[in-house]
Design an enzyme around this catalytic site. Structure first.
Site, PDB file in Angstrom:
ATOM      1  NE  ARG A 110       5.682 -10.650 -26.326  1.00 25.69           N
ATOM      2  CZ  ARG A 110       6.108 -10.766 -27.578  1.00 25.69           C
ATOM      3  NH1 ARG A 110       6.492 -11.941 -28.039  1.00 25.69           N
ATOM      4  NH2 ARG A 110       6.140  -9.735 -28.376  1.00 25.69           N
TER       5      ARG A 110
ATOM      6  NE  ARG B  47      10.417 -14.052 -29.228  1.00 32.14           N
ATOM      7  CZ  ARG B  47       9.603 -13.324 -29.997  1.00 32.14           C
ATOM      8  NH1 ARG B  47      10.083 -12.339 -30.720  1.00 32.14           N
ATOM      9  NH2 ARG B  47       8.321 -13.576 -30.018  1.00 32.14           N
TER      10      ARG B  47
ATOM     11  CD  GLU C 167       9.733 -19.839 -32.687  1.00 31.83           C
ATOM     12  OE1 GLU C 167       9.374 -19.105 -33.615  1.00 31.83           O
ATOM     13  OE2 GLU C 167       8.955 -20.259 -31.798  1.00 31.83           O
TER      14      GLU C 167
ATOM     15  CG  HIS D 205       1.741 -12.443 -27.648  1.00 37.36           C
ATOM     16  ND1 HIS D 205       0.805 -11.486 -27.334  1.00 37.36           N
ATOM     17  CD2 HIS D 205       2.674 -11.818 -28.421  1.00 37.36           C
ATOM     18  CE1 HIS D 205       1.164 -10.331 -27.902  1.00 37.36           C
ATOM     19  NE2 HIS D 205       2.287 -10.510 -28.560  1.00 37.36           N
TER      20      HIS D 205
ATOM     21  CG  HIS E 240       3.987 -15.506 -29.456  1.00 35.19           C
ATOM     22  ND1 HIS E 240       3.243 -15.315 -30.591  1.00 35.19           N
ATOM     23  CD2 HIS E 240       4.995 -14.578 -29.504  1.00 35.19           C
ATOM     24  CE1 HIS E 240       3.764 -14.312 -31.297  1.00 35.19           C
ATOM     25  NE2 HIS E 240       4.826 -13.865 -30.668  1.00 35.19           N
TER      26      HIS E 240
ATOM     27  CE  LYS F 173       5.906 -28.907 -40.622  1.00 33.87           C
ATOM     28  NZ  LYS F 173       5.808 -29.633 -39.366  1.00 33.87           N
TER      29      LYS F 173
ATOM     30  CD  GLU G 102       6.609  -5.264 -30.744  1.00 33.55           C
ATOM     31  OE1 GLU G 102       5.741  -6.132 -30.661  1.00 33.55           O
ATOM     32  OE2 GLU G 102       7.607  -5.381 -31.466  1.00 33.55           O
TER      33      GLU G 102
HETATM   34  P1  FAD Z   1       9.438 -20.376 -39.274  1.00 33.23           P
HETATM   35  O1  FAD Z   1       9.126 -19.080 -39.849  1.00 33.23           O
HETATM   36  O2  FAD Z   1       8.465 -20.982 -38.348  1.00 33.23           O
HETATM   37  O3  FAD Z   1       9.662 -21.391 -40.473  1.00 33.23           O
HETATM   38  C1  FAD Z   1       9.840 -22.779 -40.242  1.00 33.23           C
HETATM   39  C2  FAD Z   1       9.789 -23.482 -41.585  1.00 33.23           C
HETATM   40  O4  FAD Z   1      10.203 -24.835 -41.431  1.00 33.23           O
HETATM   41  C3  FAD Z   1       8.395 -23.549 -42.191  1.00 33.23           C
HETATM   42  O5  FAD Z   1       8.529 -23.301 -43.564  1.00 33.23           O
HETATM   43  C4  FAD Z   1       7.960 -24.996 -41.956  1.00 33.23           C
HETATM   44  O6  FAD Z   1       7.036 -25.443 -42.883  1.00 33.23           O
HETATM   45  C5  FAD Z   1       9.288 -25.699 -42.103  1.00 33.23           C
HETATM   46  N1  FAD Z   1       9.397 -27.010 -41.456  1.00 33.23           N
HETATM   47  C6  FAD Z   1       9.158 -27.326 -40.159  1.00 33.23           C
HETATM   48  N2  FAD Z   1       9.407 -28.641 -39.959  1.00 33.23           N
HETATM   49  C7  FAD Z   1       9.808 -29.148 -41.133  1.00 33.23           C
HETATM   50  C8  FAD Z   1      10.195 -30.455 -41.571  1.00 33.23           C
HETATM   51  N3  FAD Z   1      10.201 -31.510 -40.751  1.00 33.23           N
HETATM   52  N4  FAD Z   1      10.555 -30.623 -42.860  1.00 33.23           N
HETATM   53  C9  FAD Z   1      10.526 -29.577 -43.735  1.00 33.23           C
HETATM   54  N5  FAD Z   1      10.166 -28.327 -43.390  1.00 33.23           N
HETATM   55  C10 FAD Z   1       9.813 -28.127 -42.097  1.00 33.23           C
HETATM   56  N6  FAD Z   1       8.986 -12.246 -34.014  1.00 33.23           N
HETATM   57  C11 FAD Z   1       9.501 -11.001 -34.150  1.00 33.23           C
HETATM   58  O7  FAD Z   1      10.703 -10.810 -34.029  1.00 33.23           O
HETATM   59  N7  FAD Z   1       8.664  -9.956 -34.420  1.00 33.23           N
HETATM   60  C12 FAD Z   1       7.327 -10.092 -34.560  1.00 33.23           C
HETATM   61  O8  FAD Z   1       6.627  -9.129 -34.818  1.00 33.23           O
HETATM   62  C13 FAD Z   1       6.767 -11.385 -34.403  1.00 33.23           C
HETATM   63  N8  FAD Z   1       5.435 -11.573 -34.497  1.00 33.23           N
HETATM   64  C14 FAD Z   1       4.949 -12.844 -34.475  1.00 33.23           C
HETATM   65  C15 FAD Z   1       3.590 -13.051 -34.684  1.00 33.23           C
HETATM   66  C16 FAD Z   1       3.077 -14.323 -34.742  1.00 33.23           C
HETATM   67  C17 FAD Z   1       1.621 -14.547 -34.955  1.00 33.23           C
HETATM   68  C18 FAD Z   1       3.952 -15.427 -34.552  1.00 33.23           C
HETATM   69  C19 FAD Z   1       3.429 -16.832 -34.607  1.00 33.23           C
HETATM   70  C20 FAD Z   1       5.295 -15.230 -34.305  1.00 33.23           C
HETATM   71  C21 FAD Z   1       5.801 -13.948 -34.268  1.00 33.23           C
HETATM   72  N9  FAD Z   1       7.156 -13.717 -34.052  1.00 33.23           N
HETATM   73  C22 FAD Z   1       7.660 -12.456 -34.161  1.00 33.23           C
HETATM   74  C23 FAD Z   1       8.090 -14.821 -33.936  1.00 33.23           C
HETATM   75  C24 FAD Z   1       8.759 -15.043 -35.306  1.00 33.23           C
HETATM   76  O9  FAD Z   1       7.813 -14.854 -36.327  1.00 33.23           O
HETATM   77  C25 FAD Z   1       9.350 -16.410 -35.440  1.00 33.23           C
HETATM   78  O10 FAD Z   1      10.105 -16.726 -34.329  1.00 33.23           O
HETATM   79  C26 FAD Z   1      10.246 -16.477 -36.658  1.00 33.23           C
HETATM   80  O11 FAD Z   1       9.551 -16.024 -37.791  1.00 33.23           O
HETATM   81  C27 FAD Z   1      10.740 -17.879 -36.865  1.00 33.23           C
HETATM   82  O12 FAD Z   1      11.324 -17.960 -38.128  1.00 33.23           O
HETATM   83  P2  FAD Z   1      12.025 -19.291 -38.582  1.00 33.23           P
HETATM   84  O13 FAD Z   1      12.478 -19.071 -39.975  1.00 33.23           O
HETATM   85  O14 FAD Z   1      12.987 -19.739 -37.576  1.00 33.23           O
HETATM   86  O15 FAD Z   1      10.842 -20.390 -38.552  1.00 33.23           O
HETATM   87  C1  SIN Z   2       3.781  -8.902 -31.541  1.00 34.91           C
HETATM   88  O1  SIN Z   2       3.634  -8.222 -32.551  1.00 34.91           O
HETATM   89  O2  SIN Z   2       3.205  -8.720 -30.469  1.00 34.91           O
HETATM   90  C2  SIN Z   2       4.701 -10.046 -31.613  1.00 34.91           C
HETATM   91  C3  SIN Z   2       6.060  -9.555 -31.580  1.00 34.91           C
HETATM   92  C4  SIN Z   2       6.973 -10.666 -31.243  1.00 34.91           C
HETATM   93  O3  SIN Z   2       6.546 -11.800 -31.029  1.00 34.91           O
HETATM   94  O4  SIN Z   2       8.181 -10.396 -31.172  1.00 34.91           O
END
Ligand code: FAD
Ligand code: SIN
Length: 592
Positions: free
Chosen positions: A331, A427, A416, A284, A392, A39, A120
């Protein structure tokens, strides 16, 4: 409306979506091609902001083992994590890391060319790989995006929202449909009853969805909306993979960027898929307590992993009062400690003191955190960093097995948006990126065994879905979505937040039910579609939080502060007919 067909559609371009696209293109027979829609722009996602790293139980890390990772995950998850799921994900982490390297992903290494592992909270050993210091998500995503862009067999639609899944009941007779006809029925929509009871499963030992638990629903594709042109398109496919990420934007304070509006969960719910553990939101403990418009910048847990301490404004450390593991307690424990200190002292934040860490190490290990803080006048080598909890991560989601199958045939969920049972009630840090990549790998591994022919005929049920978006006569007046969104975010933060009780949750449900959003299925623009989804998911989270009468992991009920003896998942769907049966998922290895 335009119509098209693809063998596989992936919705979302975070790490789960990107990696699954590459693996599916590599392994699966795709007679009608592969489409990835997103999106925003390619790569805009939660994934991009991941800092701390990715768990990997690597063979060369002699201090680590699958057993130790399983044990840490179960402890952090307050008993609710599924043994088979953790084992599968943990055992395959080494293989997936090596596969990511082949796609150009780099993890930080020391001067002897060995991987650097960081620590961590709640990990008993150093087992977290990182990249670019504290830019792990961005580095992985950039490498995968590059490969996706270079790959001519992966078609990409940007600025394209999935707005409804095409789901039909299985036992219907197929009819040939002329697409030019229009249905008179415009009003069909799923109305969510916020008080729908949830069923609690008593069997915590499996993650599979046995064949007889598939609903009678079958997913045949998706309706998408281009937010730049305002056009709709119907896309047929025999495999629709949701990789739409989490729900952080439901909360006033969140580390998640604007796209995290729970779309995939709302779409699945409307389609009749089973959702699991919806009450479990991870807050978080250490988001930078400086207001920005959309979200709060994260101060990675890895900073505490390297030795930083939490303290009050006078520098007095407090974590020892709450848990013997202090800053490295799970956490949810650290979050409640910070929240309690803030409430007790009537302040908006506590502080993180990283000045005890060698300043050269700080700069090298956390370049982005150092830079962001400096932009806000904070020198992390000597100043206290103001931090506060923020929403978070979403432990709940669309219930899947380890092949990404949901309870709707043809609909898959990874990353996710899914609930595989890995994370339980809370988590373990850095397990999410690992789950994204292992499950992306595994869904591709499964799809290659299927005959992915796109449907040639559709039935009246699907036609009526498409017709709702085809009707150009519907004139929609603009709604002030910005203020509705902020009302919802305030309700969720105030009443369905870190601490909950019956009164707060009931109040939340009332307030959410009073929000007037006069739309059926068709909305005017992307903001409206997102808000429609947020409202559905907010009610589901609240209803499930009300039902779970115990405190477990991130779900803390002040009126039920103890954990129940029975350790149960909660499940909910839009029929209320969910039934749980026994079944065991056998562990399977990748066929690389
Ligand atoms: P996302 O990466 O959220 O991607 C979702 C995608 O779907 C996006 O491109 C979005 O635009 C698209 N989308 C959503 N709805 C629609 C729709 N209706 N139509 C079309 N497209 C859509 N986890 C770790 O394991 N280690 C870390 O160090 C860590 N650090 C983090 C730090 C931050 C700041 C955050 C926010 C999260 C962190 N997490 C971490 C959690 C982790 O990043 C996420 O859980 C993970 O990246 C999710 O990946 P994903 O591909 O499932 O979803
Ligand atoms: C962090 O770096 O604290 C985020 C890690 C995570 O969400 O797993």
């Amino acid at each position: 409306m335009k119509y098209s067909k693809y063998s596989v559609i992936i919705i979302g371009s975070g790490i789960a979506g990107l990696y699954s696209a590459l693996k599916i293109e590599q392994q699966v027979n795709l007679p009608d091609g592969l489409l990835l829609i997103t999106k925003s722009g390619l790569g805009e996602s939660n994934s991009r902001y991941a800092q701390g790293g990715m768990v990997a139980v690597m063979k060369e890390n002699k201090s680590d083992s699958v057993a130790s990772h399983i044990s840490d995950t179960i402890k952090a998850g307050a008993g609710l994590s599924e043994f088979n799921t953790i084992k599968f994900i943990s055992e395959n982490s080494d293989a997936v890391v090596h596969d990511l390297l082949k796609f150009g992903v780099q993890f930080d290494k020391d001067e002897n060319d060995n991987f650097c592992f960081t620590q961590e909270a709640a990990h008993s050993v150093r087992r977290i790989l990182h990249s670019g210091g504290d830019a792990t998500g961005r580095m992985i995503e950039q490498a995968l995006c590059k490969k996706v862009k270079e790959n001519k067999n992966i078609e990409v639609y940007e600025k394209t929202d999935a707005v409804e899944l095409l789901v039909q009941s299985e036992d219907r007779l197929f009819n040939n449909i002329s697409f030019s006809e229009k249905s008179q029925e415009q009003q069909i929509d799923t109305v969510l009853s916020p008080y729908r009871p949830i069923a609690l499963s008593s069997d915590n030992s499996y993650t599979s969805i046995p064949p007889n638990l598939h609903t009678s629903k079958n997913c045949k594709g998706v309706v998408v909306f281009n937010s730049e042109t305002g056009e709709y398109e119907t896309i047929y496919s025999s495999a629709v993979i949701l990789a739409t990420g989490g729900v952080g934007q439901l909360y006033k304070y969140t580390t998640n960027p604007v796209d995290a509006t729970g779309d995939g969960i709302a779409l699945s719910y409307k389609a009749g898929a089973v959702l699991q553990d919806m009450e479990f939101i991870q807050f978080h403990p250490t988001a930078l307590a400086i207001d920005c418009d959309e979200n709060r910048f994260l101060i990675s847990e890895a900073v505490r992993g390297e030795g930083a301490k939490l303290c009050d404004a006078d520098g007095i450390e407090f974590m020892a009062k709450y848990d013997e593991r202090k800053e490295l307690a799970p956490r949810d424990v650290v979050t409640r400690a910070n929240f309690n200190e803030m409430c007790k002292n009537k302040v908006n934040n506590v502080y993180l003191n990283a000045s005890c860490i060698d300043s050269e190490k700080l700069a090298k290990r956390f370049p982005n955190i150092s830079k962001k803080c400096l932009e806000n006048g904070i020198d992390i080598t000597k100043d206290f960093i103001p931090v506060a909890p923020a929403a978070h991560y979403f432990m709940g989601g669309v219930k899947t097995n380890l092949r990404g199958e949901t309870s709707v045939k043809g609909l898959y969920a990874i990353g996710e948006v899914s609930s595989t049972g890995l994370h339980g009630g809370n988590r373990l840090a850095s397990n999410s990126l690992l789950e994204c990549v292992v499950c992306a790998y595994s869904v591709a591994d499964y799809l290659k065994t299927l005959n992915l022919k796109t449907p040639k005929q559709i039935d009246e049920e699907i036609k009526s879905i498409i017709d709702k978006y085809n009707d150009e006569d519907v004139v929609l007046e603009e709604i002030d979505v910005k203020s509705l969104k902020s009302e919802l975010q305030n309700i969720m933060w105030d009443y369905v937040g870190i601490l909950r009780d019956e009164k707060s949750l009931t109040t939340a449900l009332e307030k959410l039910s009073n929000i007037k959003f006069p739309r059926g299925s068709k909305c005017l623009n992307r903001d409206e579609y997102e808000f429609r989804n947020m409202l559905i998911v907010a009610k589901l989270i609240t209803a499930c939080a009300l039902e779970r009468k115990e405190s477990r992991g991130a779900h803390f009920r002040t009126d039920y502060p103890k954990m129940n003896e029975a350790c149960e998942h909660s499940v909910i769907d839009n029929s209320g007919k969910w039934k749980v049966e026994n079944g065991k998922l056998s562990n399977f290895q990748f066929s690389t």
